[in-house]
Structures are given as structure tokens and as C-alpha cells.
Enzyme design. Structure first.
Site, PDB file in Angstrom:
ATOM      1  N   GLY A 111     -73.519 -38.989 -11.585  1.00 26.87           N
ATOM      2  CA  GLY A 111     -72.891 -40.186 -11.010  1.00 26.87           C
ATOM      3  C   GLY A 111     -73.682 -40.803  -9.878  1.00 26.87           C
ATOM      4  N   SER A 112     -75.013 -40.900 -10.040  1.00 24.04           N
ATOM      5  CA  SER A 112     -75.829 -41.441  -8.950  1.00 24.04           C
ATOM      6  C   SER A 112     -75.512 -42.912  -8.686  1.00 24.04           C
ATOM      7  CB  SER A 112     -77.321 -41.254  -9.233  1.00 24.04           C
ATOM      8  OG  SER A 112     -77.634 -41.739 -10.514  1.00 24.04           O
ATOM      9  N   SER A 113     -75.205 -43.679  -9.725  1.00 19.13           N
ATOM     10  CA  SER A 113     -74.927 -45.112  -9.517  1.00 19.13           C
ATOM     11  C   SER A 113     -73.640 -45.285  -8.714  1.00 19.13           C
ATOM     12  CB  SER A 113     -74.754 -45.821 -10.855  1.00 19.13           C
ATOM     13  OG  SER A 113     -75.842 -45.582 -11.676  1.00 19.13           O
ATOM     14  N   ALA A 115     -72.222 -43.077  -6.787  1.00 17.36           N
ATOM     15  CA  ALA A 115     -72.376 -42.515  -5.437  1.00 17.36           C
ATOM     16  C   ALA A 115     -73.135 -43.497  -4.534  1.00 17.36           C
ATOM     17  CB  ALA A 115     -73.096 -41.164  -5.495  1.00 17.36           C
ATOM     18  N   ASP A 156     -65.504 -41.276 -11.048  1.00 16.02           N
ATOM     19  CA  ASP A 156     -66.731 -40.927 -10.322  1.00 16.02           C
ATOM     20  C   ASP A 156     -66.736 -41.539  -8.918  1.00 16.02           C
ATOM     21  OD1 ASP A 156     -66.793 -43.373 -11.608  1.00 16.02           O
ATOM     22  OD2 ASP A 156     -68.770 -43.129 -12.491  1.00 16.02           O
TER      23      ASP A 156
END
Ligand code: MEV
Length: 324
Positions: A111-113, A115, A156
Site C-alpha cells: 500500500g505504498s500509494s 501510505a 489501506d
């Protein structure tokens, strides 16, 4: 008030309920120790600039008045639209310099986007003195995710903001932090990058062809999420593991399993895990296994033997925070 701030937000792992949670069902999610970090600075010119080397964005800048209008590179979309959405709701005249850096690969599906979206919204809330509540942060960040990818439950985003373990219903209708004693998860990366939106579309196509089957799968998932929530709160890891296995079967029926993930999942179960399943959209990314400490080594070995990469993660960690 600050002019410059550093923020971090955790990644996430879906525990149970993926796909069904897009369609008004609940899920369980945990925040993981690998964090996204952002430095956000107010500047005197009316320019937005972004450095996000993890997603191959360097020396990107444009006037604040053109946010989201002229072409936006893929890696900049979430951050740029987060700023635009914040600005529309809470106008300010400064420019902005944003730098993001991730402690985890964007390949893992942690879930980098979302976050990075959470970091930026939180940073702006602090820099402008708005001090938004978690729910207000959620609404802005979730709108951003929908603006970029058109669909998604927002679980997320919630994990990034609230942290810990959450019981979550589509769009943040319910965001309930759970007091969890232990969650001994083992995570295996399949080495295959999955595209969440593509997989959501595949499941949707299946639901158009077989509406009654897929709807009933979602309903079964919802039931087992309720049971799993109780099991987690009671620290009943045996039951939780069995419910993970049930959930995996239902995900297979939705068509999002792949051979590699299954090999890792069966390996983990044979290695003595309480349960194992894919985590997230499927089609690649990661699987998770729940195991007692005496089985951890065997489970990790089994995942590696099936060609997976074991990733050390801390679960149930703190949500978005200001870093000093
Ligand atoms: C993807 O990690 C999980 C899905 O349920 C999508 C979502 O909830 O936004 C497939």
C-alpha cells in the site's frame, strides 16, 4: 506553526475480506512496520515540486494552479491529487516541496500509494494548522484514492491513518480499532507484481456473469470476517487460522488465486501454520501465514522452498505520525 514537517505512515496487510470489502462487506487489516516517509515544506513561490525516487519521479514541478490539470506522471498521481483535494477544501497560497521515501518496495502490495497519500494529507493538516481528525484525514485521502484509481474500499488508507488492527467496512462506514494481543504473521512475497485495479475488474466481470454465486461468496466472506474478528479479540489463533483457510477457498472461487501463491500457501500449511491465504488483490503480491513460534522456522522454509521470498514484518504498528 511549522514550515516544514516530516511524517510517516505504515504499510498494510489485508488479513481477511479482500474483494468482498469493495462491495459493502467488512474486512480485517493490520498496519505493518515498513513505513512510507514524507517531508513536506511550505515555500514562497506558488510551485508544487515532488521527489519520489521509489516511483521514479525526480525533479517534477508545476504551478500550484495546475495541480491535476496538465499531464500527471503515474508515480506522482496520488501525492499531487492529495494536495489538490486538500487545497480545494482548505485553500492556502504557499507553494509546496514534497519528498517521499519508502521503506518497502512498491512491488509488495503493502500500500505504498495510499501510505504516501496519507502522509501528504496529514502533513498539510499540520502545516496549515487544521489539525484534522482521523476521520477527516480518511475522507480526504480516500477521495484521492478514488480520484486516481476509480475504485477501492479504502481499507489501506484507514490502516495508514489509524494503524493497529482494524475492522473496516467499505468507504470507512465502520473503522473499528481492535485490541489484539498477538498476531504472529509470516509474510511471503510471490515475486509477481499484481495490479489491484485489474484484479478488481476481473472479479467484477465474474460477478456480472455469475451474480448470484459471487454475491453469495461475498456474503460468506462477511460471515467469516465477523467470526475472525471475535477469534482475534479472544486471541484464538487456531480458529483465526482456520478462517484464513476458508477465506482462501472463497478467494480461489473468485478466481484471484495463482499457482505460485497456492504453492506457498500449501507449503506454509504443511509446515504447521494455523492457516494461510493470499493477502490483497491476489494474482501475485504476498501471502500470509499465521503460525506459533515453534512452527515459524518450518513455515518460512516451506515458503522459500515454494519459491517465495519471506519478508520480515512487524504487525499491529502505530498509524500516521509526525516524526521529529
Ligand atoms: C486489495 O489489496 C484489496 C481489495 O479488496 C481492494 C480494496 O479493498 O480496495 C481487492
Amino acid at each position: 506553526m511549522y514550515k516544514k514537517i516530516r511524517i510517516s505512515a505504515p504499510g498494510k496487510l489485508m488479513l481477511l475480506g479482500e474483494h468482498a470489502v469493495v462491495y459493502n462487506r467488512p474486512c480485517l487489516v493490520t498496519a505493518v512496520g515498513q513505513r512510507m516517509r514524507a517531508t513536506v515544506e511550505l515555500t514562497d513561490d506558488a510551485t508544487f515540486s515532488l521527489e519520489a525516487p521509489d516511483v521514479k519521479v525526480t525533479s517534477y514541478s508545476k504551478p500550484m494552479s495546475e495541480l491535476g490539470i496538465s499531464e500527471v506522471p503515474k508515480g506522482a498521481q496520488f501525492v499531487e491529487l492529495a494536495v489538490k483535494n486538500f487545497l480545494e477544501k482548505y485553500p492556502f497560497t504557499d507553494g509546496l516541496k514534497v519528498t517521499t521515501q519508502s521503506e518497502f518496495s512498491s512491488q509488495f502490495g503493502f500500500g505504498s500509494s495510499s501510505a504516501s497519500t496519507v502522509c501528504v494529507v496529514k502533513a498539510l493538516s499540520e502545516l496549515t494548522g487544521k489539525n484534522l481528525s482521523n476521520k477527516e484525514l480518511f475522507d480526504l485521502a480516500y477521495k484521492t484514492v478514488l480520484d486516481v484509481q476509480g475504485k477501492g474500499s479504502g481499507f489501506d488508507v484507514a490502516a495508514g491513518i489509524y494503524g493497529g488492527c482494524l475492522y473496516f467496512v467499505t468507504g470507512g462506514k465502520v473503522i473499528e480499532p481492535l485490541v489484539v494481543k498477538e498476531l504472529p504473521l509470516i509474510v511471503g512475497y510471490s515475486g509477481i507484481k499484481a495490479d489491484t485495479v485489474t484484479l478488481m475488474n476481473q472479479v467484477k466481470a465474474k460477478a456480472m456473469k455469475y451474480p448470484e454465486f459471487i454475491e453469495s461468496l461475498y456474503t460468506e466472506v462477511a460471515k467469516l470476517v465477523e467470526k475472525a474478528k471475535s477469534a482475534l479479540l479472544d486471541n484464538d489463533l487456531v480458529t483465526f487460522g482456520e478462517l484464513m483457510n476458508f477465506n482462501q477457498g472463497l478467494l480461489e472461487s473468485m478466481g484471484v488465486g495463482i499457482f505460485k501463491l497456492s504453492a506457498m500457501i500449501y507449503g506454509a500449511r504443511d509446515g504447521g501454520a494455523y492457516g494461510a491465504k493470499l493477502s490483497g488483490a491476489g494474482g501475485g503480491d504476498c501471502m500470509i501465514a499465521l503460525a506459533s513460534p515453534d512452527k515459524t522456522q518450518a513455515v518460512k522454509q516451506a515458503i522459500s522452498a515454494a519459491g517465495g521470498q519471506v519478508i520480515e514484518v512487524e504487525t499491529n504498528v502505530e498509524g500516521v505520525r509526525v516524526e521529529v
